[in-house]
Motif scaffolding. Structure first.
Motif, PDB file in Angstrom:
ATOM      1  N   MET A   1     -18.014  31.178  12.006  1.00 31.98           N
ATOM      2  CA  MET A   1     -16.807  30.558  12.555  1.00 31.98           C
ATOM      3  C   MET A   1     -17.118  29.738  13.810  1.00 31.98           C
ATOM      4  O   MET A   1     -16.291  28.926  14.228  1.00 31.98           O
ATOM      5  CB  MET A   1     -15.780  31.641  12.904  1.00 31.98           C
ATOM      6  CG  MET A   1     -15.383  32.509  11.725  1.00 31.98           C
ATOM      7  SD  MET A   1     -14.458  33.989  12.236  1.00 31.98           S
ATOM      8  CE  MET A   1     -12.899  33.259  12.666  1.00 31.98           C
ATOM      9  N   ARG A   2     -18.283  29.948  14.399  1.00 33.61           N
ATOM     10  CA  ARG A   2     -18.621  29.317  15.667  1.00 33.61           C
ATOM     11  C   ARG A   2     -19.297  27.971  15.434  1.00 33.61           C
ATOM     12  O   ARG A   2     -20.004  27.780  14.453  1.00 33.61           O
ATOM     13  CB  ARG A   2     -19.539  30.232  16.480  1.00 33.61           C
ATOM     14  CG  ARG A   2     -18.903  31.562  16.821  1.00 33.61           C
ATOM     15  CD  ARG A   2     -19.848  32.441  17.614  1.00 33.61           C
ATOM     16  NE  ARG A   2     -19.179  33.658  18.039  1.00 33.61           N
ATOM     17  CZ  ARG A   2     -19.632  34.881  17.830  1.00 33.61           C
ATOM     18  NH1 ARG A   2     -20.772  35.047  17.170  1.00 33.61           N
ATOM     19  NH2 ARG A   2     -18.960  35.929  18.254  1.00 33.61           N
ATOM     20  N   SER A   3     -19.091  27.052  16.379  1.00 30.17           N
ATOM     21  CA  SER A   3     -19.600  25.691  16.224  1.00 30.17           C
ATOM     22  C   SER A   3     -20.697  25.390  17.251  1.00 30.17           C
ATOM     23  O   SER A   3     -20.421  25.358  18.453  1.00 30.17           O
ATOM     24  CB  SER A   3     -18.465  24.681  16.396  1.00 30.17           C
ATOM     25  OG  SER A   3     -18.971  23.375  16.521  1.00 30.17           O
ATOM     26  N   PRO A   4     -21.925  25.144  16.810  1.00 32.42           N
ATOM     27  CA  PRO A   4     -22.964  24.720  17.749  1.00 32.42           C
ATOM     28  C   PRO A   4     -22.599  23.443  18.496  1.00 32.42           C
ATOM     29  O   PRO A   4     -22.920  23.290  19.677  1.00 32.42           O
ATOM     30  CB  PRO A   4     -24.187  24.512  16.846  1.00 32.42           C
ATOM     31  CG  PRO A   4     -23.927  25.358  15.646  1.00 32.42           C
ATOM     32  CD  PRO A   4     -22.446  25.320  15.438  1.00 32.42           C
ATOM     33  N   ILE A   5     -21.901  22.527  17.811  1.00 35.02           N
ATOM     34  CA  ILE A   5     -21.528  21.258  18.449  1.00 35.02           C
ATOM     35  C   ILE A   5     -20.524  21.505  19.574  1.00 35.02           C
ATOM     36  O   ILE A   5     -20.661  20.978  20.684  1.00 35.02           O
ATOM     37  CB  ILE A   5     -20.957  20.279  17.407  1.00 35.02           C
ATOM     38  CG1 ILE A   5     -22.042  19.888  16.399  1.00 35.02           C
ATOM     39  CG2 ILE A   5     -20.367  19.045  18.088  1.00 35.02           C
ATOM     40  CD1 ILE A   5     -21.542  19.054  15.245  1.00 35.02           C
ATOM     41  N   VAL A   6     -19.500  22.308  19.309  1.00 34.31           N
ATOM     42  CA  VAL A   6     -18.486  22.576  20.329  1.00 34.31           C
ATOM     43  C   VAL A   6     -19.106  23.266  21.536  1.00 34.31           C
ATOM     44  O   VAL A   6     -18.838  22.897  22.686  1.00 34.31           O
ATOM     45  CB  VAL A   6     -17.334  23.420  19.742  1.00 34.31           C
ATOM     46  CG1 VAL A   6     -16.415  23.927  20.849  1.00 34.31           C
ATOM     47  CG2 VAL A   6     -16.534  22.600  18.740  1.00 34.31           C
ATOM     48  N   THR A   7     -19.940  24.273  21.302  1.00 30.71           N
ATOM     49  CA  THR A   7     -20.512  25.002  22.445  1.00 30.71           C
ATOM     50  C   THR A   7     -21.425  24.103  23.269  1.00 30.71           C
ATOM     51  O   THR A   7     -21.449  24.199  24.494  1.00 30.71           O
ATOM     52  CB  THR A   7     -21.268  26.260  21.986  1.00 30.71           C
ATOM     53  OG1 THR A   7     -22.330  25.903  21.094  1.00 30.71           O
ATOM     54  CG2 THR A   7     -20.323  27.228  21.287  1.00 30.71           C
ATOM     55  N   LYS A   8     -22.162  23.221  22.618  1.00 32.23           N
ATOM     56  CA  LYS A   8     -23.030  22.305  23.360  1.00 32.23           C
ATOM     57  C   LYS A   8     -22.216  21.300  24.162  1.00 32.23           C
ATOM     58  O   LYS A   8     -22.486  21.048  25.346  1.00 32.23           O
ATOM     59  CB  LYS A   8     -23.965  21.582  22.389  1.00 32.23           C
ATOM     60  CG  LYS A   8     -24.938  20.626  23.074  1.00 32.23           C
ATOM     61  CD  LYS A   8     -25.870  19.968  22.057  1.00 32.23           C
ATOM     62  CE  LYS A   8     -26.825  19.000  22.744  1.00 32.23           C
ATOM     63  NZ  LYS A   8     -27.735  18.362  21.762  1.00 32.23           N
ATOM     64  N   LEU A   9     -21.186  20.710  23.527  1.00 36.37           N
ATOM     65  CA  LEU A   9     -20.364  19.704  24.206  1.00 36.37           C
ATOM     66  C   LEU A   9     -19.598  20.300  25.380  1.00 36.37           C
ATOM     67  O   LEU A   9     -19.534  19.715  26.467  1.00 36.37           O
ATOM     68  CB  LEU A   9     -19.393  19.067  23.219  1.00 36.37           C
ATOM     69  CG  LEU A   9     -19.970  18.040  22.248  1.00 36.37           C
ATOM     70  CD1 LEU A   9     -18.897  17.597  21.261  1.00 36.37           C
ATOM     71  CD2 LEU A   9     -20.523  16.838  22.989  1.00 36.37           C
ATOM     72  N   GLU A  10     -18.993  21.471  25.178  1.00 38.81           N
ATOM     73  CA  GLU A  10     -18.189  22.068  26.242  1.00 38.81           C
ATOM     74  C   GLU A  10     -19.062  22.523  27.399  1.00 38.81           C
ATOM     75  O   GLU A  10     -18.666  22.410  28.568  1.00 38.81           O
ATOM     76  CB  GLU A  10     -17.350  23.226  25.696  1.00 38.81           C
ATOM     77  CG  GLU A  10     -16.257  22.798  24.736  1.00 38.81           C
ATOM     78  CD  GLU A  10     -15.173  21.952  25.402  1.00 38.81           C
ATOM     79  OE1 GLU A  10     -15.058  21.954  26.628  1.00 38.81           O
ATOM     80  OE2 GLU A  10     -14.437  21.260  24.666  1.00 38.81           O
ATOM     81  N   ALA A  11     -20.250  23.032  27.130  1.00 40.70           N
ATOM     82  CA  ALA A  11     -21.165  23.388  28.218  1.00 40.70           C
ATOM     83  C   ALA A  11     -21.572  22.135  28.997  1.00 40.70           C
ATOM     84  O   ALA A  11     -21.677  22.160  30.238  1.00 40.70           O
ATOM     85  CB  ALA A  11     -22.388  24.109  27.664  1.00 40.70           C
ATOM     86  N   ALA A  12     -21.791  21.021  28.296  1.00 36.52           N
ATOM     87  CA  ALA A  12     -22.126  19.767  28.977  1.00 36.52           C
ATOM     88  C   ALA A  12     -20.960  19.280  29.832  1.00 36.52           C
ATOM     89  O   ALA A  12     -21.157  18.736  30.931  1.00 36.52           O
ATOM     90  CB  ALA A  12     -22.511  18.706  27.947  1.00 36.52           C
TER      91      ALA A  12
END
Length: 220
Positions: free
Chosen positions: A121-132
């Motif tokens: 259910m988790r998104s690598p793209i979302v976690t990378k973008l939001e951390a940035a």
């Protein structure tokens, strides 16, 4: 009478810290971070089913920015606000509400890392973008804090509390070490007794089980 409805490690910690700094009598009702916040009794306090909710002198307030402004106006002698007409009023408002800019990214990352229980259910793209995006917020704060002890030249204020609590949450997803002025400021304000008193008590359920959550790696 002041009563704060609170869940540890959430935005309501912002109001709890402020109340400790104001040094006024208050009581705290600790809620679990679960569906009980959707019950009609609690929705009468905060219709969004979130914390904080603040009961004060027959009034019910929600939204941390509004609560911060209201409390600082109720207790101006504490010096944590900047009243209308004050030279630093505009800057104070900007930084009090910048806390939500930081918090929206932390909230997205909290959902990804904590609230979604299955890896699929988790998104690598979302976690990378939001951390940035948190990194960009850190850069803005680094620029503001370079050469300053606090966000305002006039000294410690509720702006530092609001942003400081947002950074407390954000640190779980983006490290502060690349930003020396921000890190020094964070260490300075979190050494205060008011912050220490707002931390979770022994035995309270934690929102964050780990001190740090790195971005999710894409599938191999």
């Amino acid at each position: 009478m002041i009563r704060l409805h609170h869940c540890p490690q959430t935005r309501s910690m912002r109001t709890l810290w402020l109340l400790h700094e104001l040094d006024v009598p208050f009581e705290v009702v600790v809620h679990p971070f679960d569906k009980s916040l959707r019950q009609p009794e609690y929705l009468a306090l905060n219709p969004a089913g979130r914390v904080p909710a603040l009961e004060i002198d027959e009034r019910r307030l929600f939204e941390t920015g509004a609560i911060t402004e209201y409390l600082c106006e109720c207790f101006p002698e504490a010096g944590l606000g900047r009243m209308p007409g004050a030279e630093e009023r505009a800057d104070w408002l900007v930084w009090v509400h910048f806390a939500e800019t930081v918090s929206q990214h932390s909230a997205a990352l909290t959902q990804q890392h904590v609230m979604l229980y299955e890896d699929a259910m988790r998104s690598p793209i979302v976690t990378k973008l939001e951390a940035a995006r948190l990194g960009k917020c850190y850069a803005a704060l680094e620029a503001r804090l370079s050469g300053r002890d606090y966000l305002l030249d006039g000294g410690f204020s509720a702006a530092d509390i609001s942003v400081g609590q947002a950074i407390y949450m954000a640190r779980h997803f983006a490290p502060l070490e690349p930003f020396p002025a921000l890190l020094a400021w964070y260490e300075r304000i979190t050494a205060r007794a008011g912050f220490q008193a707002s931390l979770p008590k022994p035995g309270e359920a934690l929102l964050y089980a780990r001190p740090f959550y790195p971005p999710i790696a894409p599938p191999a």
